[in-house]
Design a protein around this motif. Structure first.
Motif, mmCIF file in Angstrom:
data_model
loop_
_atom_site.group_PDB
_atom_site.id
_atom_site.type_symbol
_atom_site.label_atom_id
_atom_site.label_comp_id
_atom_site.label_asym_id
_atom_site.label_seq_id
_atom_site.Cartn_x
_atom_site.Cartn_y
_atom_site.Cartn_z
ATOM 1 N N LEU A 199 1.530 -11.526 3.219
ATOM 2 C CA LEU A 199 0.811 -10.654 2.300
ATOM 3 C C LEU A 199 -0.558 -10.302 2.861
ATOM 4 N N PHE A 200 -0.916 -9.046 2.694
ATOM 5 C CA PHE A 200 -2.270 -8.599 2.996
ATOM 6 C C PHE A 200 -2.717 -7.657 1.887
ATOM 7 N N ALA A 201 -3.867 -7.953 1.294
ATOM 8 C CA ALA A 201 -4.439 -7.118 0.237
ATOM 9 C C ALA A 201 -3.437 -6.867 -0.888
ATOM 10 N N GLY A 202 -2.676 -7.909 -1.236
ATOM 11 C CA GLY A 202 -1.768 -7.821 -2.368
ATOM 12 C C GLY A 202 -0.456 -7.131 -2.106
ATOM 13 N N ARG A 203 -0.144 -6.824 -0.845
ATOM 14 C CA ARG A 203 1.121 -6.183 -0.514
ATOM 15 C C ARG A 203 1.859 -6.987 0.546
ATOM 16 N N VAL A 204 3.187 -7.000 0.461
ATOM 17 C CA VAL A 204 3.990 -7.616 1.512
ATOM 18 C C VAL A 204 3.990 -6.670 2.707
ATOM 19 N N VAL A 205 3.543 -7.189 3.871
ATOM 20 C CA VAL A 205 3.513 -6.349 5.064
ATOM 21 C C VAL A 205 4.610 -6.728 6.053
ATOM 22 N N ALA A 245 -13.731 -6.990 7.360
ATOM 23 C CA ALA A 245 -13.737 -5.662 6.745
ATOM 24 C C ALA A 245 -12.902 -5.659 5.473
ATOM 25 N N VAL A 246 -13.339 -4.894 4.477
ATOM 26 C CA VAL A 246 -12.557 -4.776 3.250
ATOM 27 C C VAL A 246 -11.305 -3.944 3.546
ATOM 28 N N PRO A 247 -10.231 -4.161 2.803
ATOM 29 C CA PRO A 247 -9.033 -3.349 3.019
ATOM 30 C C PRO A 247 -9.309 -1.877 2.746
ATOM 31 N N ALA A 248 -8.659 -1.030 3.505
ATOM 32 C CA ALA A 248 -8.789 0.409 3.276
ATOM 33 C C ALA A 248 -8.219 0.760 1.907
ATOM 34 N N GLY A 249 -8.881 1.649 1.205
ATOM 35 C CA GLY A 249 -8.434 2.005 -0.138
ATOM 36 C C GLY A 249 -7.255 2.956 -0.156
ATOM 37 N N THR A 250 -7.046 3.690 0.940
ATOM 38 C CA THR A 250 -5.910 4.608 1.025
ATOM 39 C C THR A 250 -5.174 4.349 2.333
ATOM 40 N N GLY A 251 -3.950 4.845 2.403
ATOM 41 C CA GLY A 251 -3.160 4.647 3.609
ATOM 42 C C GLY A 251 -2.834 3.182 3.810
ATOM 43 N N CYS A 252 -2.667 2.759 5.058
ATOM 44 C CA CYS A 252 -2.406 1.351 5.370
ATOM 45 C C CYS A 252 -3.671 0.547 5.101
ATOM 46 N N ALA A 253 -3.570 -0.465 4.261
ATOM 47 C CA ALA A 253 -4.742 -1.256 3.892
ATOM 48 C C ALA A 253 -5.338 -1.986 5.089
#
Length: 295
Positions: A199-205, A245-253
């Motif tokens: 998981l990264f930024a709340g999503r399964v990658v 770095a904070v996760p990107a808000g759009t596209g690939c986090a």
């Protein structure tokens, strides 16, 4: 056999989602949730324990929605294993374990302590009179008291020294009970889990068989986690890129930290099959090839 299943689950606190559209099964052989702090592992575990209601999607317990399940049976089948600090310092060890047992079965306390490799005489002591490894075994004994089908373990060895960790892992590996392991320790997940989800930024990658996933990661984030593990006798790993770095808000986090970031990464990648694994990366084939070359 699937004990619990998340189906397109989004979770949050208040109105703020922190886990996004996650689907995964907890099946035989152990399942690992891997990721850094803040990736959503513990939040997802809380939903699997019925402690957090999804904002959308569903948690399935067998063929029933957890919302409609018999919670008495669920609490018996699915038990959390917290870290040793969860023990009530005012209660004796025997009383802490006996809490989970029917009155007629409380004579089993000594048997449960023996099952986790402890002397039954420790039942008269309080937590502060035990070592960290002994307290962790007590927490496991308490979870085993009701005969669960599944243990949900959140960093069960994080506060223990390496020799005690090894004994706890031996104990867990020898249990018949299935397990969901939440950890950032790749060695632990490799030992205890047949399947893993990163998981990264709340999503399964990335999802797949643990051995293949760690041997040749197909997502740059999985590779970064693997390469950050110090190697005995080698140089300390060098941090590359903006690790905080904070996760990107759009596209690939992950694109703000990714060495393979490209213009297409401004479009959010969906999970897709890459070499028998599910990977959310536009450049997964290149990432897997690069990982194999380094290995």
């Amino acid at each position: 056999m699937t004990v619990l299943r998340a189906e397109r689950v989004t979770l949050g606190y208040g109105r703020r989602p922190v886990v996004h559209d996650v689907s995964l099964d907890i099946t035989e052989g152990g399942v690992g949730l891997i990721g850094e702090s803040g990736s959503g592992k513990t939040t997802l575990a809380r939903a699997f324990l019925g402690l957090l209601t999804p904002m959308s999607g569903n948690i399935w317990y067998g063929d029933q929605s957890l919302k409609k399940a018999d919670m008495r049976k669920f609490r018996k089948d699915v038990q959390p294993v917290f870290q040793a600090e969860a023990l009530d310092p005012r209660m004796r060890i025997g009383s802490s374990i006996a809490e989970a047992l029917p009155r007629a079965a409380r004579s089993r306390v000594g048997e449960l302590l023996e099952q986790v490799g402890l002397d039954p005489e420790l039942a008269t002591r309080r937590p502060h009179q035990l070592s960290g490894g002994q307290r962790q075994r007590v927490v496991i004994a308490r979870a085993l008291a009701v005969g669960p089908r599944l243990l949900i373990l959140d960093e069960p060895t994080s506060a223990l020294d390496v020799t005690v960790q090894a004994r706890i892992l031996d104990l867990l590996a020898g249990l018949d009970t299935e397990r969901l392991l939440i950890t950032h320790n790749l060695a632990v997940v490799k030992r205890l889990c047949r399947t893993s989800h990163v998981l990264f930024a709340g999503r399964v990658v990335e999802s797949g068989p643990t051995g293949a996933l760690l041997a040749s990661p197909a997502h740059p984030y999985t590779r970064a986690l693997r390469d950050a593990v110090p190697k005995l006798g080698g140089e300390p790993p060098e941090a590359k890129g903006a690790t905080e770095a904070v996760p990107a808000g759009t596209g690939c986090a992950y694109r703000l930290r990714c060495p393979l970031a490209a213009p297409e990464c401004e479009r959010r990648p969906e999970l897709r099959d890459v070499g028998g694994r599910q990977v959310a990366c536009h450049r997964a084939e290149e990432a897997a090839e690069a990982a194999e070359t380094v290995t």
